[in-house]
Structures are given as C-alpha cells and as structure tokens.
Design an enzyme around this catalytic site. Structure first.
Site, PDB file in Angstrom:
ATOM      1  N   LEU A 107      48.841   2.269 -32.374  1.00 28.15           N
ATOM      2  CA  LEU A 107      48.839   2.988 -33.650  1.00 28.15           C
ATOM      3  C   LEU A 107      47.437   3.204 -34.197  1.00 28.15           C
ATOM      4  O   LEU A 107      47.220   4.086 -35.028  1.00 28.15           O
ATOM      5  CB  LEU A 107      49.673   2.219 -34.685  1.00 28.15           C
TER       6      LEU A 107
ATOM      7  N   GLY B 266      40.359  -5.321 -34.598  1.00 25.47           N
ATOM      8  CA  GLY B 266      41.598  -5.458 -33.854  1.00 25.47           C
ATOM      9  C   GLY B 266      42.275  -4.127 -33.583  1.00 25.47           C
ATOM     10  O   GLY B 266      41.799  -3.070 -33.994  1.00 25.47           O
TER      11      GLY B 266
ATOM     12  N   ASP C 208      35.761  -1.913 -47.385  1.00 29.92           N
ATOM     13  CA  ASP C 208      35.912  -1.070 -46.194  1.00 29.92           C
ATOM     14  C   ASP C 208      36.996  -0.025 -46.432  1.00 29.92           C
ATOM     15  O   ASP C 208      37.825   0.243 -45.565  1.00 29.92           O
ATOM     16  CB  ASP C 208      36.246  -1.931 -44.979  1.00 29.92           C
TER      17      ASP C 208
END
Length: 369
Positions: free
Chosen positions: A19, A25, A138
């Site tokens: 996805l 990660g 972020d």
C-alpha cells in the site's frame, strides 16, 4: 499474541498488497481470518540510531492514550518479533481502500467543496494533536489517509514516526533525510536543524492546502530540467528564500490567506497555532453574504485551543506522563466534586436531625405544661 498466533490470524499480501512505504517501514494489506476483514499492517525493522532504539512501539505509545478522532488514524496494536534477518515491528491499523491524499489528488477530480472539506479536516487533525502537545513534524499527503462515505472524503493524519523524538539532534538526523518526499513539506527551520515549534506543522499544512487547490507544490518549478538531486537542491533553496507563492488567486477564501500566513519563512512571523486559523473563518463568515455551504463544517473550536508557541518536543514517555497528569487532575476534580456532594448530604442530614431533636424537645415541653 505469539508470533505463530499473529501470522495465523493475519495473512499479509506481500506480493500484491503493498500500500505504500518510506523511511519508517512498508505498509501491506492483510486479511484478518478471525474477524473476516481486511487490515493494513506496517512492517518496520527496529533500528539503532545514535545508540538509541527506534521502533513502531514508541510511535504507538506516542498517541495510544489519545481519544479517537475523525481526522487521526492511530495504530490498533503493535507486535514485535525476532526474525532470522533481524527484529521487526508489525503495526495493525484500519485499512482505507482509497489510500492516501497523494493518491486521491492524482486519481480523482475533486470538487471545490470536497477540497475544502479535506483541508478543514487536515487543520482539525493538526489542532487535535497540538492540543495534546504532539508535534507531528512529517505532515505530507502520503501520511494523510482517506476515508470515503457517500462521496465525501475524510482525511486522517497518520504516521507519527517523527513525533516521538526528543531533541533537535535526533530530529535533524532523521528529518533531514529527505527520502519519501519529506523535503517538499519541511519548514525552513527543520531543514536548517533549528528549534521546532508547533507552527512547523502549520508550514506543512500551508504547503498541503496549496497543493490541494493549485495542483502543485509552492516551491517547485514546472520548467526545471535536471536530476532529482538537482531538483531537491533547488527546492531546498526556494524554501529557505521563501516568498509569497504564486497562484494564490486559485485558492478560495479564506484558504488563500491561511496559506500565506502558514508559509512565512520566519517562524516568529508565521501563524502560531490553529486558534489563529479559526479567525480567518470567523472573518469570512461575517462577510459571507452568499451563504457558502461548503463552509458548513467549520474548524473545531475544541481543537483550536492555544498551543504554546514555545518549543514543546515530547518523548513518548513525556506524552504519557502528560496524559496521566491530566487524568489525575480530572480524577481529583471528580473526587472533589464527590466530597462536596457528600458534605452537602451530611449537612442536610445534620439539619434534619437537629429539626427532629427540636421537635422532640417541643413535644416534651408541651407534655410537661
């Protein structure tokens, strides 16, 4: 949950279910065989940076005690397993079929009303985080997941990997790694490794609002030709010499003013908190003679409480301590209220007892007479 139990319950589609991913990660679709539904699983190797361990567990702890909010996507749980090739975290969260804001903007032609609703949701989400002393650091379209219901899109801020850092040294080491497009949304003070305030997030919000309405980021150049490294260097220079971006006339009010206020290069001149954003909507409503229904979902005043403009960079433990302290204060208030009620009940009982005693004395006097 043991490692075997986890992989028996969650079937991760590594081949076709990717996805998204970045420096912290990769996210995959996973089928939950116990509850018969799809989930999203973020897989990240536990890293040692500067002698400190960085894990999704810290990211999970940073926000796990916050109440559910329609514009925040939290992890449901995080599990850590030691594999033959290292130690890995597996973070579970709700699966959003529409992906993230970056994908939505590139695949859908949104109406002006839809764009406004998304932008208001992003601002509300940031306001909620700041109210609870969390600086995200972020914010970017790929970190904003999208939920859809009856043609309406709701943004959900995710990925709190940088919000757990506790000092500018750690922040610089990771934030200034521009993988995944973070550079385009970083404030000048982030790029220079300077002090971070709440309004560093608001800089990123300004970039995102501009991108939603204009279709491009404000400090890029459509005519630029060159390598990715040269383009990044150009964007870096443009951000650090930032002036009012062009094409603000393509942004509806009050978003044009909000974007301009968010994209001030000097953080002291920049808009300080979400409460200041509310004022732009208040001013517009006073002038709204056309009954613009797209402003029917206002910035939440509950989420727009003043966030101290001074630096507040909390670790996961500090955030937990802050929330625990708030709970202690609430419990003390409740206890005080309960004690007050008990005191009132006791006073009423004493008054009633005195009344009974007085009536008894009066009866005895009448009998004696």
């Amino acid at each position: 949950m043991s490692q075997k139990e986890f992989f028996d319950q969650y079937e991760i589609d590594i081949t076709n279910g990717r996805l998204g991913g970045g420096a912290f990660g990769t996210v995959y679709k996973a089928y939950d065989h116990v509850n018969s539904l799809w989930k999203a699983v973020k897989i990240a190797e536990v890293k040692i940076i500067g002698g400190k361990e960085f894990s999704l567990i810290s990211e999970f702890n940073a926000t796990k005690d916050l109440k559910a909010h329609k514009n925040i996507a939290n992890y449901e749980a995080v599990f850590q397993f030691t594999m033959p090739n290292g130690k890995f975290d597996y973070a579970l969260m709700q699966y959003y079929p529409f992906g993230n804001l970056k994908e939505l903007l590139s695949s859908q032609s949104l109406s002006q009303a839809q764009k406004k609703k998304i932008c208001i949701g992003v601002i509300n989400g940031i306001g909620y985080l700041h109210k609870h002393k969390v600086i995200h650091r972020d914010i970017k379209p790929s970190n904003i997941l999208i939920s859809e219901f009856n043609g309406e899109y709701t943004p959900k801020i995710a990925d709190f990997g940088l919000s757990k850092l506790t000092d500018t040294g750690e922040m610089s080491e990771i934030t200034n790694s521009f993988g995944g497009g973070t550079l385009e949304y970083s404030s000048p003070e982030q790029l220079l490794g300077q002090t971070i305030r709440y309004n560093a997030d608001l800089w990123a919000v300004g970039v995102i609002l501009y991108e939603v309405f204009v279709g491009s980021i404000p400090f890029d150049s459509d005519s630029f030709v060159g390598s990715d490294a040269a383009r990044r260097a150009m964007i870096y220079q443009n951000i650090n010499t930032a002036t009012t971006p062009k094409n603000l006339d393509l942004c509806p009010a009050p978003f044009d003013q909000i974007i301009e206020a968010c994209l001030k290069r000097d953080p002291n001149e920049r808009i300080q908190n979400v409460k200041d954003v509310v004022k732009y909507f208040d001013d517009l409503k006073k002038q709204n003679t056309n009954n613009d229904k797209s402003l029917a979902e206002p910035i939440s005043r509950e989420e727009s409480s003043d966030a101290d403009s001074e630096t507040v960079v909390l670790s996961a433990n500090q955030i937990k301590e802050h929330i625990a302290e708030e709970k202690r204060k609430l419990a003390a208030k409740e206890k005080h209220g309960q004690n007050r009620i008990k005191a009132e009940e006791l006073a009423k009982a004493e008054a009633k007892q005195k009344k009974i005693e007085a009536e008894e004395l009066e009866k005895r006097r009448l009998v004696e007479e």
